[in-house]
Design an enzyme around this catalytic site. Sequence first.
Site, PDB file in Angstrom:
ATOM      1  N   SER A 126     -28.495 -67.338  71.346  1.00  0.00           N
ATOM      2  CA  SER A 126     -27.984 -66.443  72.389  1.00  0.00           C
ATOM      3  C   SER A 126     -26.467 -66.532  72.463  1.00  0.00           C
ATOM      4  O   SER A 126     -25.874 -67.590  72.195  1.00  0.00           O
ATOM      5  CB  SER A 126     -28.588 -66.881  73.728  1.00  0.00           C
ATOM      6  OG  SER A 126     -27.917 -66.255  74.799  1.00  0.00           O
ATOM      7  N   TYR A 150     -31.085 -73.735  80.179  1.00  0.00           N
ATOM      8  CA  TYR A 150     -31.523 -72.756  79.182  1.00  0.00           C
ATOM      9  C   TYR A 150     -30.490 -72.666  78.055  1.00  0.00           C
ATOM     10  O   TYR A 150     -30.830 -72.765  76.868  1.00  0.00           O
ATOM     11  CB  TYR A 150     -31.721 -71.374  79.818  1.00  0.00           C
ATOM     12  CG  TYR A 150     -31.877 -70.276  78.781  1.00  0.00           C
ATOM     13  CD1 TYR A 150     -33.038 -70.154  78.035  1.00  0.00           C
ATOM     14  CD2 TYR A 150     -30.828 -69.386  78.523  1.00  0.00           C
ATOM     15  CE1 TYR A 150     -33.163 -69.161  77.060  1.00  0.00           C
ATOM     16  CE2 TYR A 150     -30.939 -68.395  77.563  1.00  0.00           C
ATOM     17  CZ  TYR A 150     -32.111 -68.282  76.827  1.00  0.00           C
ATOM     18  OH  TYR A 150     -32.229 -67.324  75.855  1.00  0.00           O
ATOM     19  N   LYS A 154     -30.568 -73.774  73.739  1.00  0.00           N
ATOM     20  CA  LYS A 154     -30.175 -72.996  72.549  1.00  0.00           C
ATOM     21  C   LYS A 154     -29.182 -73.795  71.706  1.00  0.00           C
ATOM     22  O   LYS A 154     -29.267 -73.832  70.488  1.00  0.00           O
ATOM     23  CB  LYS A 154     -29.587 -71.645  72.962  1.00  0.00           C
ATOM     24  CG  LYS A 154     -30.599 -70.702  73.609  1.00  0.00           C
ATOM     25  CD  LYS A 154     -31.743 -70.342  72.658  1.00  0.00           C
ATOM     26  CE  LYS A 154     -32.837 -69.534  73.314  1.00  0.00           C
ATOM     27  NZ  LYS A 154     -34.063 -69.425  72.504  1.00  0.00           N
TER      28      LYS A 154
HETATM   29  P1  NAD Z   1     -40.128 -62.968  76.029  1.00  0.00           P
HETATM   30  O1  NAD Z   1     -40.400 -63.900  77.146  1.00  0.00           O
HETATM   31  O2  NAD Z   1     -40.462 -61.542  76.210  1.00  0.00           O
HETATM   32  O3  NAD Z   1     -40.859 -63.478  74.701  1.00  0.00           O
HETATM   33  C1  NAD Z   1     -41.095 -64.846  74.437  1.00  0.00           C
HETATM   34  C2  NAD Z   1     -42.577 -64.983  74.092  1.00  0.00           C
HETATM   35  O4  NAD Z   1     -42.828 -66.360  73.783  1.00  0.00           O
HETATM   36  C3  NAD Z   1     -43.492 -64.598  75.241  1.00  0.00           C
HETATM   37  O5  NAD Z   1     -44.466 -63.665  74.799  1.00  0.00           O
HETATM   38  C4  NAD Z   1     -44.113 -65.906  75.681  1.00  0.00           C
HETATM   39  O6  NAD Z   1     -45.438 -65.736  76.168  1.00  0.00           O
HETATM   40  C5  NAD Z   1     -44.053 -66.711  74.399  1.00  0.00           C
HETATM   41  N1  NAD Z   1     -44.054 -68.162  74.601  1.00  0.00           N
HETATM   42  C6  NAD Z   1     -43.294 -68.863  75.492  1.00  0.00           C
HETATM   43  N2  NAD Z   1     -43.616 -70.174  75.402  1.00  0.00           N
HETATM   44  C7  NAD Z   1     -44.569 -70.284  74.426  1.00  0.00           C
HETATM   45  C8  NAD Z   1     -45.308 -71.364  73.893  1.00  0.00           C
HETATM   46  N3  NAD Z   1     -45.158 -72.622  74.342  1.00  0.00           N
HETATM   47  N4  NAD Z   1     -46.193 -71.120  72.894  1.00  0.00           N
HETATM   48  C9  NAD Z   1     -46.402 -69.873  72.440  1.00  0.00           C
HETATM   49  N5  NAD Z   1     -45.746 -68.801  72.926  1.00  0.00           N
HETATM   50  C10 NAD Z   1     -44.842 -69.010  73.913  1.00  0.00           C
HETATM   51  O7  NAD Z   1     -38.589 -63.153  75.635  1.00  0.00           O
HETATM   52  P2  NAD Z   1     -37.691 -62.292  74.644  1.00  0.00           P
HETATM   53  O8  NAD Z   1     -36.699 -61.549  75.440  1.00  0.00           O
HETATM   54  O9  NAD Z   1     -38.538 -61.589  73.654  1.00  0.00           O
HETATM   55  O10 NAD Z   1     -36.896 -63.478  73.931  1.00  0.00           O
HETATM   56  C11 NAD Z   1     -37.296 -63.986  72.670  1.00  0.00           C
HETATM   57  C12 NAD Z   1     -36.342 -65.093  72.264  1.00  0.00           C
HETATM   58  O11 NAD Z   1     -35.008 -64.581  72.257  1.00  0.00           O
HETATM   59  C13 NAD Z   1     -36.322 -66.288  73.200  1.00  0.00           C
HETATM   60  O12 NAD Z   1     -36.174 -67.449  72.420  1.00  0.00           O
HETATM   61  C14 NAD Z   1     -35.095 -66.060  74.053  1.00  0.00           C
HETATM   62  O13 NAD Z   1     -34.567 -67.257  74.539  1.00  0.00           O
HETATM   63  C15 NAD Z   1     -34.167 -65.414  73.043  1.00  0.00           C
HETATM   64  N6  NAD Z   1     -33.124 -64.572  73.659  1.00  0.00           N
HETATM   65  C16 NAD Z   1     -33.470 -63.553  74.478  1.00  0.00           C
HETATM   66  C17 NAD Z   1     -32.474 -62.788  75.091  1.00  0.00           C
HETATM   67  C18 NAD Z   1     -32.827 -61.673  76.032  1.00  0.00           C
HETATM   68  O14 NAD Z   1     -31.956 -61.263  76.821  1.00  0.00           O
HETATM   69  N7  NAD Z   1     -34.021 -61.128  76.008  1.00  0.00           N
HETATM   70  C19 NAD Z   1     -31.123 -63.069  74.845  1.00  0.00           C
HETATM   71  C20 NAD Z   1     -30.804 -64.114  73.960  1.00  0.00           C
HETATM   72  C21 NAD Z   1     -31.825 -64.862  73.370  1.00  0.00           C
HETATM   73  N1  UFG Z   2     -26.034 -57.347  87.154  1.00  0.00           N
HETATM   74  C1  UFG Z   2     -25.867 -56.701  88.367  1.00  0.00           C
HETATM   75  N2  UFG Z   2     -26.955 -56.530  89.150  1.00  0.00           N
HETATM   76  C2  UFG Z   2     -28.201 -56.960  88.790  1.00  0.00           C
HETATM   77  C3  UFG Z   2     -28.365 -57.614  87.547  1.00  0.00           C
HETATM   78  C4  UFG Z   2     -27.247 -57.804  86.748  1.00  0.00           C
HETATM   79  O1  UFG Z   2     -24.763 -56.298  88.719  1.00  0.00           O
HETATM   80  O2  UFG Z   2     -29.146 -56.792  89.562  1.00  0.00           O
HETATM   81  C5  UFG Z   2     -24.857 -57.533  86.294  1.00  0.00           C
HETATM   82  C6  UFG Z   2     -24.531 -58.994  86.044  1.00  0.00           C
HETATM   83  O3  UFG Z   2     -23.715 -59.489  87.056  1.00  0.00           O
HETATM   84  C7  UFG Z   2     -23.829 -58.892  84.686  1.00  0.00           C
HETATM   85  C8  UFG Z   2     -24.499 -57.698  84.011  1.00  0.00           C
HETATM   86  O4  UFG Z   2     -25.131 -56.962  85.036  1.00  0.00           O
HETATM   87  O5  UFG Z   2     -22.490 -58.584  84.890  1.00  0.00           O
HETATM   88  C9  UFG Z   2     -25.545 -58.112  82.999  1.00  0.00           C
HETATM   89  O6  UFG Z   2     -26.435 -59.033  83.619  1.00  0.00           O
HETATM   90  P1  UFG Z   2     -27.773 -59.520  82.903  1.00  0.00           P
HETATM   91  O7  UFG Z   2     -28.424 -60.500  83.827  1.00  0.00           O
HETATM   92  O8  UFG Z   2     -28.562 -58.363  82.437  1.00  0.00           O
HETATM   93  O9  UFG Z   2     -27.226 -60.229  81.602  1.00  0.00           O
HETATM   94  P2  UFG Z   2     -26.340 -61.527  81.450  1.00  0.00           P
HETATM   95  O10 UFG Z   2     -25.274 -61.159  80.479  1.00  0.00           O
HETATM   96  O11 UFG Z   2     -25.900 -62.070  82.736  1.00  0.00           O
HETATM   97  O12 UFG Z   2     -27.399 -62.540  80.888  1.00  0.00           O
HETATM   98  C10 UFG Z   2     -27.639 -62.571  79.523  1.00  0.00           C
HETATM   99  C11 UFG Z   2     -29.063 -62.997  79.170  1.00  0.00           C
HETATM  100  C12 UFG Z   2     -29.289 -64.442  79.475  1.00  0.00           C
HETATM  101  C13 UFG Z   2     -28.175 -65.286  78.923  1.00  0.00           C
HETATM  102  C14 UFG Z   2     -26.853 -64.787  79.476  1.00  0.00           C
HETATM  103  C15 UFG Z   2     -25.703 -65.576  78.986  1.00  0.00           C
HETATM  104  O13 UFG Z   2     -30.013 -62.223  79.882  1.00  0.00           O
HETATM  105  O14 UFG Z   2     -30.494 -64.850  78.834  1.00  0.00           O
HETATM  106  O15 UFG Z   2     -26.688 -63.440  79.027  1.00  0.00           O
HETATM  107  O16 UFG Z   2     -24.489 -64.970  79.238  1.00  0.00           O
HETATM  108  F1  UFG Z   2     -28.296 -66.585  79.226  1.00  0.00           F
END
Ligand code: NAD
Ligand code: UFG
Length: 343
Positions: A126, A150, A154
């Site tokens: 991330s 969290y 990572k």
């Molecule tokens: P998500 O929660 O939709 O998907 C993760 C999946 O993993 C889920 O279906 C959950 O049920 C499964 N899971 C969790 N723990 C498990 C376990 N112990 N065994 C088997 N399955 C398990 O999340 P996502 O948005 O698809 O994110 C996927 C990956 O990307 C994660 O590692 C997350 O940290 C990373 N990531 C996501 C974002 C984001 O904003 N979505 C940003 C940066 C990194």
């Molecule tokens: N925001 C609002 N109102 C809301 C939700 C979000 O104004 O109800 C704003 C936040 O303040 C931020 C922007 O929208 O400025 C984006 O917010 P998100 O929560 O969608 O995304 P972030 O960038 O804060 O978070 C993301 C990932 C996290 C990660 C983080 C690290 O979702 O998993 O980046 O920077 F950890």
Amino acid sequence: MSKILVTGGTGYIGSHTVVELHNAGFEVIAIDNFDNSYPDVIENIEKISSKKLNFENVDIRDKAALKAFIAKHNDITAVIHFAANKAVGESVQFPLKYYENNVGGTVNLLQALQENNINNIVFSSSCTVYGEATPPVDENAPIPVAQSPYGNTKQICEEVLMDQTKASDLKVVALRYFNPVGAHDSALIGELPIGVPNNLVPFITQTAIGKREVLTVFGDDYPTPDGTCIRDYIHVVDIALAHVAAINYLLNKKYTEAFSVFNLGTGNGNSVLEVIQSFEKETGVKLNYKIGPRRTGDVVQVYASCEKALNVLGWKTERDLANCMTTAWAWEKALAAKNSSSN
Ligand code: NAD
Ligand code: UFG
């Protein structure tokens, strides 16, 4: 045909990646424990791909079950490891849950892979690892102390993976996602936030559909042109396609280092108000929003330098913010239609 294991395969990014792996002709086997997703995602993936998905319910925390599963499928050529918990706030409240699942689960997976001589892994990292950096942020930016458990998981997982490449034949691609948003064009799969969404785009679509009364913009007094925070919003299908590129890079042995890291972003930053304006313009829906106080822990602005992914993986984004908004909205409407027909 190469067989790819996808952990967290029914999650938001995992489900879109399974579809693109199918489209690219890979054989896929997916696992999930449905901690943050639902079994009906499997049939929706199958509808989009017109292909049966090989799936098993496996919890990566269960070392014995994971080892037995991998031993049974020792013809896997590469793994994409999504399975993790991802709520920043929850990780502050329950850090051990995050260290057990995200770090412990990754260690379990690496042990099972090593026992079966499976040596290629793509890891979900991330942009949170960069903290408050000066954009555009490239992969050489310093990694400061993590701001949440969290974020720390990572950083730790990247280090665990790097150490293991030095001690074995393991090859790793770590992909640092910026802000994944949007949904598949079919509106059959998308993001399923459980409870009140933390993230901006699901909060926008849930407010527009009437599930939430009002969106609060967290602060308009930041040092940015319109005072709201800036992020790099990237379409989830573009993220999925980057995973296919990463798998090809590993399987075709294009790497020069055993551990490679790439940013996945668009290279553009958009403010919160710009995202709201784009949503209103693309959908014709007026959004009820108000300006509120800043949210603790938010970085002012972050967006990616994506040169490395373009030059090395040959990947870049193909979808713009407008497409992120229209697909996220179509997905929210499809969810609402499904819920009203099941009531
Ligand atoms: P998500 O929660 O939709 O998907 C993760 C999946 O993993 C889920 O279906 C959950 O049920 C499964 N899971 C969790 N723990 C498990 C376990 N112990 N065994 C088997 N399955 C398990 O999340 P996502 O948005 O698809 O994110 C996927 C990956 O990307 C994660 O590692 C997350 O940290 C990373 N990531 C996501 C974002 C984001 O904003 N979505 C940003 C940066 C990194
Ligand atoms: N925001 C609002 N109102 C809301 C939700 C979000 O104004 O109800 C704003 C936040 O303040 C931020 C922007 O929208 O400025 C984006 O917010 P998100 O929560 O969608 O995304 P972030 O960038 O804060 O978070 C993301 C990932 C996290 C990660 C983080 C690290 O979702 O998993 O980046 O920077 F950890």
